[in-house]
Write a protein that holds these residues in place. Structure first.
Motif, PDB file in Angstrom:
ATOM      1  N   THR A 117       0.858  -1.321  -0.083  1.00  0.00           N
ATOM      2  CA  THR A 117       0.110   0.041  -0.003  1.00  0.00           C
ATOM      3  C   THR A 117       0.988   1.225  -0.030  1.00  0.00           C
ATOM      4  OG1 THR A 117      -1.444  -1.307   1.327  1.00  0.00           O
ATOM      5  CG2 THR A 117      -1.988   1.187   1.116  1.00  0.00           C
ATOM      6  N   LEU A 118       1.953   1.149   0.838  1.00  0.00           N
ATOM      7  CA  LEU A 118       2.743   2.290   0.818  1.00  0.00           C
ATOM      8  C   LEU A 118       3.500   2.491  -0.648  1.00  0.00           C
ATOM      9  CD1 LEU A 118       4.733   2.000   4.159  1.00  0.00           C
ATOM     10  CD2 LEU A 118       3.359   3.838   3.527  1.00  0.00           C
ATOM     11  N   ARG A 119       3.900   1.650  -1.387  1.00  0.00           N
ATOM     12  CA  ARG A 119       4.361   1.759  -2.681  1.00  0.00           C
ATOM     13  C   ARG A 119       3.211   2.185  -3.691  1.00  0.00           C
ATOM     14  NH1 ARG A 119       5.140   2.040  -6.972  1.00  0.00           N
ATOM     15  NH2 ARG A 119       6.265   1.048  -8.648  1.00  0.00           N
ATOM     16  N   LEU A 120       1.984   1.465  -3.705  1.00  0.00           N
ATOM     17  CA  LEU A 120       1.125   1.897  -4.861  1.00  0.00           C
ATOM     18  C   LEU A 120       0.467   3.164  -4.495  1.00  0.00           C
ATOM     19  CD1 LEU A 120      -0.281  -1.648  -5.452  1.00  0.00           C
ATOM     20  CD2 LEU A 120       1.518  -0.460  -6.532  1.00  0.00           C
ATOM     21  N   VAL A 121       0.056   3.274  -3.153  1.00  0.00           N
ATOM     22  CA  VAL A 121      -0.969   4.424  -2.914  1.00  0.00           C
ATOM     23  C   VAL A 121      -0.087   5.745  -2.219  1.00  0.00           C
ATOM     24  CG1 VAL A 121      -2.897   5.096  -1.827  1.00  0.00           C
ATOM     25  CG2 VAL A 121      -2.588   2.972  -2.164  1.00  0.00           C
ATOM     26  N   GLY A 122       0.792   5.275  -1.330  1.00  0.00           N
ATOM     27  CA  GLY A 122       1.614   6.513  -0.419  1.00  0.00           C
ATOM     28  C   GLY A 122       2.604   6.973  -1.441  1.00  0.00           C
ATOM     29  N   GLY A 123       3.198   6.288  -2.639  1.00  0.00           N
ATOM     30  CA  GLY A 123       4.033   6.966  -3.442  1.00  0.00           C
ATOM     31  C   GLY A 123       5.374   7.082  -2.947  1.00  0.00           C
ATOM     32  N   LEU A 124       5.952   6.373  -2.050  1.00  0.00           N
ATOM     33  CA  LEU A 124       7.117   6.182  -1.383  1.00  0.00           C
ATOM     34  C   LEU A 124       7.884   5.168  -2.134  1.00  0.00           C
ATOM     35  CD1 LEU A 124       5.499   7.377   1.081  1.00  0.00           C
ATOM     36  CD2 LEU A 124       7.127   5.904   2.582  1.00  0.00           C
ATOM     37  N   THR A 125       9.182   5.515  -2.214  1.00  0.00           N
ATOM     38  CA  THR A 125      10.216   4.497  -2.975  1.00  0.00           C
ATOM     39  C   THR A 125      10.416   3.476  -2.071  1.00  0.00           C
ATOM     40  OG1 THR A 125      11.945   5.669  -1.802  1.00  0.00           O
ATOM     41  CG2 THR A 125      11.198   6.656  -3.957  1.00  0.00           C
ATOM     42  N   THR A 126      10.911   2.284  -2.859  1.00  0.00           N
ATOM     43  CA  THR A 126      11.482   1.197  -2.225  1.00  0.00           C
ATOM     44  C   THR A 126      12.411   1.515  -0.832  1.00  0.00           C
ATOM     45  OG1 THR A 126      11.001  -0.104  -3.951  1.00  0.00           O
ATOM     46  CG2 THR A 126      12.338  -1.005  -2.240  1.00  0.00           C
ATOM     47  N   SER A 131      13.509   1.997   4.910  1.00  0.00           N
ATOM     48  CA  SER A 131      13.893   2.650   6.163  1.00  0.00           C
ATOM     49  C   SER A 131      12.894   2.663   7.047  1.00  0.00           C
ATOM     50  CB  SER A 131      14.351   4.045   5.632  1.00  0.00           C
ATOM     51  OG  SER A 131      14.744   4.951   6.579  1.00  0.00           O
ATOM     52  N   ALA A 132      11.441   3.005   6.670  1.00  0.00           N
ATOM     53  CA  ALA A 132      10.529   2.750   7.719  1.00  0.00           C
ATOM     54  C   ALA A 132      10.360   1.559   8.462  1.00  0.00           C
ATOM     55  CB  ALA A 132       9.360   2.978   7.065  1.00  0.00           C
ATOM     56  N   TYR A 176       0.222   5.369   9.513  1.00  0.00           N
ATOM     57  CA  TYR A 176       1.331   5.976  10.400  1.00  0.00           C
ATOM     58  C   TYR A 176       2.643   5.983   9.564  1.00  0.00           C
ATOM     59  CZ  TYR A 176       4.074   5.467  14.788  1.00  0.00           C
ATOM     60  OH  TYR A 176       4.832   5.637  15.668  1.00  0.00           O
ATOM     61  N   LEU A 177       3.090   4.936   8.722  1.00  0.00           N
ATOM     62  CA  LEU A 177       4.265   4.860   8.334  1.00  0.00           C
ATOM     63  C   LEU A 177       4.548   6.148   7.164  1.00  0.00           C
ATOM     64  CD1 LEU A 177       5.149   1.308   7.848  1.00  0.00           C
ATOM     65  CD2 LEU A 177       6.134   2.766   9.396  1.00  0.00           C
ATOM     66  N   ILE A 178       3.233   6.619   6.572  1.00  0.00           N
ATOM     67  CA  ILE A 178       3.540   7.347   5.514  1.00  0.00           C
ATOM     68  C   ILE A 178       3.539   8.936   6.561  1.00  0.00           C
ATOM     69  CG2 ILE A 178       1.985   8.980   3.981  1.00  0.00           C
ATOM     70  CD1 ILE A 178       0.674   6.258   3.126  1.00  0.00           C
ATOM     71  N   PHE A 179       3.056   9.181   7.379  1.00  0.00           N
ATOM     72  CA  PHE A 179       3.033  10.318   8.153  1.00  0.00           C
ATOM     73  C   PHE A 179       4.731  10.235   8.721  1.00  0.00           C
ATOM     74  CE2 PHE A 179       3.072  13.060  11.771  1.00  0.00           C
ATOM     75  CZ  PHE A 179       2.376  14.071  11.495  1.00  0.00           C
ATOM     76  N   ASN A 180       5.321   9.150   9.199  1.00  0.00           N
ATOM     77  CA  ASN A 180       6.519   9.143   9.812  1.00  0.00           C
ATOM     78  C   ASN A 180       7.288   9.843   8.626  1.00  0.00           C
ATOM     79  OD1 ASN A 180       5.818   8.457  12.419  1.00  0.00           O
ATOM     80  ND2 ASN A 180       6.394   6.401  12.191  1.00  0.00           N
ATOM     81  N   ILE A 194       6.167  17.882   3.568  1.00  0.00           N
ATOM     82  CA  ILE A 194       4.879  18.054   4.024  1.00  0.00           C
ATOM     83  C   ILE A 194       3.839  17.508   3.262  1.00  0.00           C
ATOM     84  CG2 ILE A 194       3.473  20.118   4.049  1.00  0.00           C
ATOM     85  CD1 ILE A 194       5.663  21.668   4.674  1.00  0.00           C
ATOM     86  N   ASP A 195       4.175  17.152   1.988  1.00  0.00           N
ATOM     87  CA  ASP A 195       3.198  16.395   1.133  1.00  0.00           C
ATOM     88  C   ASP A 195       2.774  14.862   1.564  1.00  0.00           C
ATOM     89  OD1 ASP A 195       5.871  15.522   0.647  1.00  0.00           O
ATOM     90  OD2 ASP A 195       5.401  14.948  -1.294  1.00  0.00           O
ATOM     91  N   LEU A 196       3.864  14.206   2.058  1.00  0.00           N
ATOM     92  CA  LEU A 196       3.610  12.827   2.598  1.00  0.00           C
ATOM     93  C   LEU A 196       2.510  13.201   4.049  1.00  0.00           C
ATOM     94  CD1 LEU A 196       6.647  10.826   2.136  1.00  0.00           C
ATOM     95  CD2 LEU A 196       4.506  10.819   0.785  1.00  0.00           C
TER      96      LEU A 196
END
Length: 392
Positions: A117-126, A131-132, A176-180, A194-196
């Motif tokens: 979900t972080l990868r597909l929705v949150g837009g975070l890199t691997t 790191s999270a 929670y991880l996206i906010f972190n 701020i975007d995340l």
């Protein structure tokens, strides 16, 4: 776009790959032709065409193999009800939140749910997700690939459940991880993203609207708002990290703090304690203290002790040690730190230990611990902060 294409084609992996195709084509076309008037529509059209092309290639290859060696090809079976990979029941209006719920299917293990979900929705890199999780990039990448493969091969019908709270734990973990990552960026020059952070707050607010009365959703929302209220003071004009005790509290967003207080009060009266509520209590103690000296470290230590019993998390145990040090002195905190396992490669463990050693009058040991922390962190602002502490 991934949510829209996944719903249209019934294939989460296909949607993800098609969107990547569209983004690659944009990097090739836009520098030469200019950015289109409606970039989102352009990308969606190109991604949809890419998905169709991929399906055509797959179908063509299937037909050729069937003609040449049918014994090697498993037949394509449709179930009696025509179930597709993803079914959108249409009662959740936000595409991001809907895709999150789709990714939090119980057939996937918790780590896979959160990572996917972080990868597909949150837009975070691997790298950001790894790191999270405090794990190597390669391990996280394999986890995401396996999750997508399981969805595809098992033809899991990722439908939105009638009871959303069936997947709420995984959803809250994702938010929670996206906010972190927004609170302290690991892959950018900035201290905060701020975007995340704002995306996490927005999606948590939507979850709160969809699940009224859920104390842990309220706890997470309050926690995010308490921290978001301090973003303007977390870095100075040079972009360097400012510690909590040194932040200008007159610049904190009192409106967000008041909203967080209201949300947390609503959660606590339900008498269903949980980890996010306890973290919000801790954040609220900091946010409502008008000076660093007014911070009630005894209350914070008490909350961390209860949180540690709930979560069995080494990071929570680290924070509990800090609270003990602030309430009872650095040596008491160091005694707890030295009993922890599993944080050898976590830079904040060594940074914390260095600060407590310095307060305990052991500068040589403090320097060694801070140098270890400096070697483990990738955030430039954290690196500069540790350089200053080492020099001191």
């Amino acid at each position: 776009m991934i949510a829209l294409l996944a719903g249209q084609f019934g294939d989460l992996d296909l949607a993800d790959e098609a969107v990547q195709d569209g983004l690659v084509k944009a990097t090739q076309a836009w520098p030469e032709r200019g950015i289109p008037d409606n970039p989102a529509a352009w990308l969606l059209t190109v991604a949809r065409n890419a998905a169709i092309d991929r399906l055509r290639r797959t179908e063509s290859a299937y037909r050729r193999t069937m003609a040449a060696a049918p014994e090697l090809v498993a037949p394509i079976e449709e179930d009696e009800e025509g179930t597709v990979l993803i079914r959108d029941d249409g009662h959740v209006g936000d595409e991001h939140l809907r895709l999150m719920l789709l990714c939090c299917h119980p057939a996937l293990d918790r780590d896979a749910q959160v990572a996917l979900t972080l990868r597909l929705v949150g837009g975070l890199t691997t790298a950001e997700i790894a790191s999270a999780f405090l794990i190597p990039d390669a391990t996280l990448g394999q986890r995401i690939v396996r999750a997508k493969r399981k969805i595809r091969d098992a033809r899991i019908p990722l439908s939105i459940p009638a009871q959303l709270d069936e997947r709420i734990d995984a959803l809250l973990g994702v938010l929670y991880l996206i906010f972190n990552e927004g609170y302290l960026s690991h892959e950018t020059e900035a201290v905060v993203r701020i975007d995340l952070a704002d995306q996490a707050v927005r999606l948590t607010s939507l979850a709160h609207d969809l699940l009224p009365g859920n104390a842990e959703v309220e706890g997470l929302l309050a926690l995010e708002l308490f921290h978001r209220a301090r973003f303007a003071t977390r870095a100075d004009e040079a972009g360097d990290l400012v510690l909590l005790e040194d932040q200008d509290r007159t610049q904190w967003d009192l409106g967000l703090i008041e909203t967080a207080n209201t949300v947390l009060s609503s959660a606590l009266v339900r008498m269903r304690p949980g980890p996010y509520q306890l973290q919000a209590i801790i954040a609220g103690q900091h946010a409502n203290a008008r000076t660093a000296a007014e911070t009630d470290w005894t209350a914070i230590e008490r909350a961390y002790r209860q949180l540690a019993q709930m979560t069995d998390s080494p990071v929570v145990a680290l924070n509990h040690a800090v609270a003990v040090a602030m309430a009872d002195g650095p040596n008491a905190g160091l005694a707890l730190l030295d009993s922890l396992d599993g944080l050898e490669r976590y830079h904040l463990f060594h940074a914390t230990r260095g600060e407590l050693l310095l307060r305990a009058g052991r500068p040589a040991d403090a320097r060694a611990a801070l140098e270890r922390a400096r070697a483990l962190t990738s955030n430039p602002a954290e690196q500069r902060h540790l350089d200053r502490r080492i020099a001191k």
